[in-house]
Design a protein around this motif. Structure first.
Motif, PDB file in Angstrom:
ATOM      1  N   ALA A  45      33.446  71.312  52.077  1.00 37.14           N
ATOM      2  CA  ALA A  45      34.341  72.031  53.047  1.00 37.14           C
ATOM      3  C   ALA A  45      35.813  72.058  52.518  1.00 37.14           C
ATOM      4  O   ALA A  45      36.369  71.424  51.851  1.00 37.14           O
ATOM      5  CB  ALA A  45      34.385  71.221  54.257  1.00 37.14           C
ATOM      6  N   ALA A  46      36.495  73.153  52.974  1.00 33.23           N
ATOM      7  CA  ALA A  46      37.880  73.492  52.512  1.00 33.23           C
ATOM      8  C   ALA A  46      38.683  73.768  53.546  1.00 33.23           C
ATOM      9  O   ALA A  46      38.258  74.584  54.587  1.00 33.23           O
ATOM     10  CB  ALA A  46      37.725  74.559  51.308  1.00 33.23           C
ATOM     11  N   PHE A  47      39.781  73.437  53.445  1.00 37.04           N
ATOM     12  CA  PHE A  47      40.992  73.721  54.639  1.00 37.04           C
ATOM     13  C   PHE A  47      42.228  74.198  53.879  1.00 37.04           C
ATOM     14  O   PHE A  47      42.589  73.873  52.895  1.00 37.04           O
ATOM     15  CB  PHE A  47      41.121  72.672  55.526  1.00 37.04           C
ATOM     16  N   THR A  48      42.981  75.052  54.579  1.00 38.54           N
ATOM     17  CA  THR A  48      44.755  75.341  53.986  1.00 38.54           C
ATOM     18  C   THR A  48      45.458  74.560  55.249  1.00 38.54           C
ATOM     19  O   THR A  48      44.986  74.763  56.354  1.00 38.54           O
ATOM     20  CB  THR A  48      44.615  76.804  53.872  1.00 38.54           C
ATOM     21  N   ALA A  49      46.490  74.518  54.777  1.00 35.68           N
ATOM     22  CA  ALA A  49      47.493  74.045  55.783  1.00 35.68           C
ATOM     23  C   ALA A  49      48.954  74.626  55.181  1.00 35.68           C
ATOM     24  O   ALA A  49      49.141  74.843  54.289  1.00 35.68           O
ATOM     25  CB  ALA A  49      47.791  72.549  55.967  1.00 35.68           C
ATOM     26  N   GLU A  50      49.817  74.864  56.315  1.00 40.33           N
ATOM     27  CA  GLU A  50      51.214  74.980  55.973  1.00 40.33           C
ATOM     28  C   GLU A  50      51.965  74.352  56.894  1.00 40.33           C
ATOM     29  O   GLU A  50      51.646  74.039  57.806  1.00 40.33           O
ATOM     30  CB  GLU A  50      51.440  76.832  56.189  1.00 40.33           C
ATOM     31  N   VAL A  51      53.014  74.063  56.460  1.00 42.47           N
ATOM     32  CA  VAL A  51      54.400  73.349  57.415  1.00 42.47           C
ATOM     33  C   VAL A  51      55.488  74.425  57.677  1.00 42.47           C
ATOM     34  O   VAL A  51      55.987  75.192  56.648  1.00 42.47           O
ATOM     35  CB  VAL A  51      54.880  72.343  56.715  1.00 42.47           C
ATOM     36  N   ALA A  52      55.759  74.558  58.955  1.00 38.99           N
ATOM     37  CA  ALA A  52      56.665  75.396  59.544  1.00 38.99           C
ATOM     38  C   ALA A  52      57.307  74.883  60.778  1.00 38.99           C
ATOM     39  O   ALA A  52      56.592  74.145  61.451  1.00 38.99           O
ATOM     40  CB  ALA A  52      56.348  77.003  59.558  1.00 38.99           C
ATOM     41  N   LEU A  53      58.599  75.119  60.951  1.00 38.82           N
ATOM     42  CA  LEU A  53      59.399  74.395  61.885  1.00 38.82           C
ATOM     43  C   LEU A  53      58.741  75.334  63.357  1.00 38.82           C
ATOM     44  O   LEU A  53      59.492  74.720  64.507  1.00 38.82           O
ATOM     45  CB  LEU A  53      60.538  74.166  61.656  1.00 38.82           C
ATOM     46  N   GLY A  54      58.512  76.699  63.209  1.00 41.74           N
ATOM     47  CA  GLY A  54      58.453  77.546  64.307  1.00 41.74           C
ATOM     48  C   GLY A  54      57.727  78.674  63.810  1.00 41.74           C
ATOM     49  O   GLY A  54      57.479  78.898  62.797  1.00 41.74           O
ATOM     50  N   GLU A  55      57.070  79.315  64.741  1.00 47.44           N
ATOM     51  CA  GLU A  55      56.474  80.753  64.530  1.00 47.44           C
ATOM     52  C   GLU A  55      57.199  81.703  63.657  1.00 47.44           C
ATOM     53  O   GLU A  55      56.625  82.371  62.827  1.00 47.44           O
ATOM     54  CB  GLU A  55      55.791  81.248  65.561  1.00 47.44           C
ATOM     55  N   ASP A  56      58.386  81.732  63.653  1.00 47.94           N
ATOM     56  CA  ASP A  56      59.305  82.668  63.052  1.00 47.94           C
ATOM     57  C   ASP A  56      60.006  82.210  61.990  1.00 47.94           C
ATOM     58  O   ASP A  56      60.799  82.866  61.361  1.00 47.94           O
ATOM     59  CB  ASP A  56      60.329  83.242  64.149  1.00 47.94           C
ATOM     60  N   GLU A  57      59.724  80.765  61.574  1.00 48.63           N
ATOM     61  CA  GLU A  57      60.371  80.331  60.603  1.00 48.63           C
ATOM     62  C   GLU A  57      59.485  80.379  59.272  1.00 48.63           C
ATOM     63  O   GLU A  57      58.494  80.647  59.228  1.00 48.63           O
ATOM     64  CB  GLU A  57      60.481  78.813  60.828  1.00 48.63           C
ATOM     65  N   GLU A  59      57.605  79.285  55.791  1.00 46.19           N
ATOM     66  CA  GLU A  59      56.703  78.305  55.522  1.00 46.19           C
ATOM     67  C   GLU A  59      57.487  77.309  54.489  1.00 46.19           C
ATOM     68  O   GLU A  59      58.144  77.691  53.560  1.00 46.19           O
ATOM     69  CB  GLU A  59      55.498  78.745  54.531  1.00 46.19           C
ATOM     70  N   LEU A  60      57.576  75.961  54.898  1.00 41.56           N
ATOM     71  CA  LEU A  60      58.165  75.089  54.356  1.00 41.56           C
ATOM     72  C   LEU A  60      57.458  74.505  53.096  1.00 41.56           C
ATOM     73  O   LEU A  60      57.965  74.146  52.016  1.00 41.56           O
ATOM     74  CB  LEU A  60      58.718  74.094  55.066  1.00 41.56           C
ATOM     75  N   ALA A  61      56.205  74.311  53.295  1.00 43.52           N
ATOM     76  CA  ALA A  61      55.168  73.854  52.279  1.00 43.52           C
ATOM     77  C   ALA A  61      53.732  74.308  52.592  1.00 43.52           C
ATOM     78  O   ALA A  61      53.706  74.720  53.891  1.00 43.52           O
ATOM     79  CB  ALA A  61      55.060  72.458  52.363  1.00 43.52           C
ATOM     80  N   GLY A  62      53.056  74.426  51.744  1.00 43.18           N
ATOM     81  CA  GLY A  62      51.479  74.823  52.036  1.00 43.18           C
ATOM     82  C   GLY A  62      50.618  74.241  51.068  1.00 43.18           C
ATOM     83  O   GLY A  62      50.938  73.535  49.888  1.00 43.18           O
ATOM     84  N   GLY A  63      49.275  74.508  51.022  1.00 49.17           N
ATOM     85  CA  GLY A  63      48.378  74.116  50.322  1.00 49.17           C
ATOM     86  C   GLY A  63      47.136  74.175  50.633  1.00 49.17           C
ATOM     87  O   GLY A  63      46.737  74.827  51.936  1.00 49.17           O
ATOM     88  N   ARG A  64      45.935  73.428  50.077  1.00 47.09           N
ATOM     89  CA  ARG A  64      44.731  73.341  50.602  1.00 47.09           C
ATOM     90  C   ARG A  64      43.895  71.873  50.069  1.00 47.09           C
ATOM     91  O   ARG A  64      44.720  71.305  49.235  1.00 47.09           O
ATOM     92  CB  ARG A  64      43.905  74.371  49.860  1.00 47.09           C
ATOM     93  N   ILE A  65      43.051  71.675  50.836  1.00 44.66           N
ATOM     94  CA  ILE A  65      42.363  70.299  50.991  1.00 44.66           C
ATOM     95  C   ILE A  65      40.638  70.669  50.752  1.00 44.66           C
ATOM     96  O   ILE A  65      40.368  71.476  51.412  1.00 44.66           O
ATOM     97  CB  ILE A  65      42.895  69.282  51.766  1.00 44.66           C
ATOM     98  N   VAL A  66      40.386  70.042  49.809  1.00 42.75           N
ATOM     99  CA  VAL A  66      38.676  70.155  49.695  1.00 42.75           C
ATOM    100  C   VAL A  66      38.010  68.852  49.651  1.00 42.75           C
ATOM    101  O   VAL A  66      38.493  67.773  49.122  1.00 42.75           O
ATOM    102  CB  VAL A  66      38.358  71.110  48.402  1.00 42.75           C
ATOM    103  N   LEU A  67      37.021  68.818  50.615  1.00 40.57           N
ATOM    104  CA  LEU A  67      36.175  67.545  50.651  1.00 40.57           C
ATOM    105  C   LEU A  67      34.903  67.811  50.025  1.00 40.57           C
ATOM    106  O   LEU A  67      34.005  68.804  50.372  1.00 40.57           O
ATOM    107  CB  LEU A  67      35.935  67.125  52.098  1.00 40.57           C
TER     108      LEU A  67
END
Length: 198
Positions: A45-57, A59-67
């Motif tokens: 299974a795989a997921f992506t994620a991003e970090v942002a302080l708001g919808e209009d901000e 992206e501060l960081a991002g990546g993916r994780i796989v199980l």
């Protein structure tokens, strides 16, 4: 293979995946499930994620994780599950020049795992940094420096949700956000510079 459908997946894998899908994460994190990688393990299974302080901000960081899961066990993993991650974030140029940055980046990962009680074995990975400078039509862009942490490890017990939580905390640390619950040795980095016009 993983694409066969959840009804044919082992119970332990289905439970782990259900836990990840139902995880309550920090509000700065947007987690999305993506297509499952094929050929890495019988189940994945795989997921992506991003970090942002708001919808209009930005992206501060991002990546993916796989199980990954192999019920028969995998010698290189030293277990039946394996977590594989990639994390990237833009940094202050001054921080990126720190010769200890790779060691610090790896410490952010191990401290994130420790902070949520995620036990693991057989860790491996790399920490890299890169700087890009625009030229020609892109010469107006400020130089960008990024850190990238690629890592994998084997959960040492059946509690798999903490491993997802640890990775999302690593994302937040790389983005410069303070930890929700301060843990010893966790160091927050400065916010990245604003882009022109932002």
């Amino acid at each position: 293979m993983a694409g066969v459908g959840e009804t044919e997946e082992p119970e332990e894998f289905r439970q782990a995946l259900a836990g990840w899908r139902a995880a309550v994460l920090r509000p700065e994190i947007v987690l999305d499930e993506m297509a499952r990688p094929r050929g890495l393990a019988p189940y994945s299974a795989a997921f992506t994620a991003e970090v942002a302080l708001g919808e209009d901000e930005d992206e501060l960081a991002g990546g993916r994780i796989v199980l990954l899961h192999d019920p028969a066990g995998h010698e290189a993993w030293e277990g039946t599950f394996r977590v594989v991650t990639m994390t990237r974030a833009e940094l202050e140029p001054e921080l990126a020049m720190d010769p200890l940055l790779p060691e610090v980046g790896w410490t952010w990962l191990t401290e994130s795992l420790y902070a949520v009680g995620a036990t693991y074995r057989a860790p491996s990975g790399t920490v890299s940094r890169s700087t890009s400078q625009g030229f020609g039509g892109l010469s107006g862009q400020i130089a960008r420096t990024e850190i990238e942490v690629r890592a994998s490890w084997t959960p040492a017990d059946d509690e798999l949700l903490p491993h997802l939580l640890a990775w999302t905390e690593l994302l937040c640390t790389c983005a410069g956000l303070p930890p929700v619950a301060a843990g010893e040795g966790v160091v927050a980095i400065p916010r990245r510079p604003s882009r022109p016009g932002s």
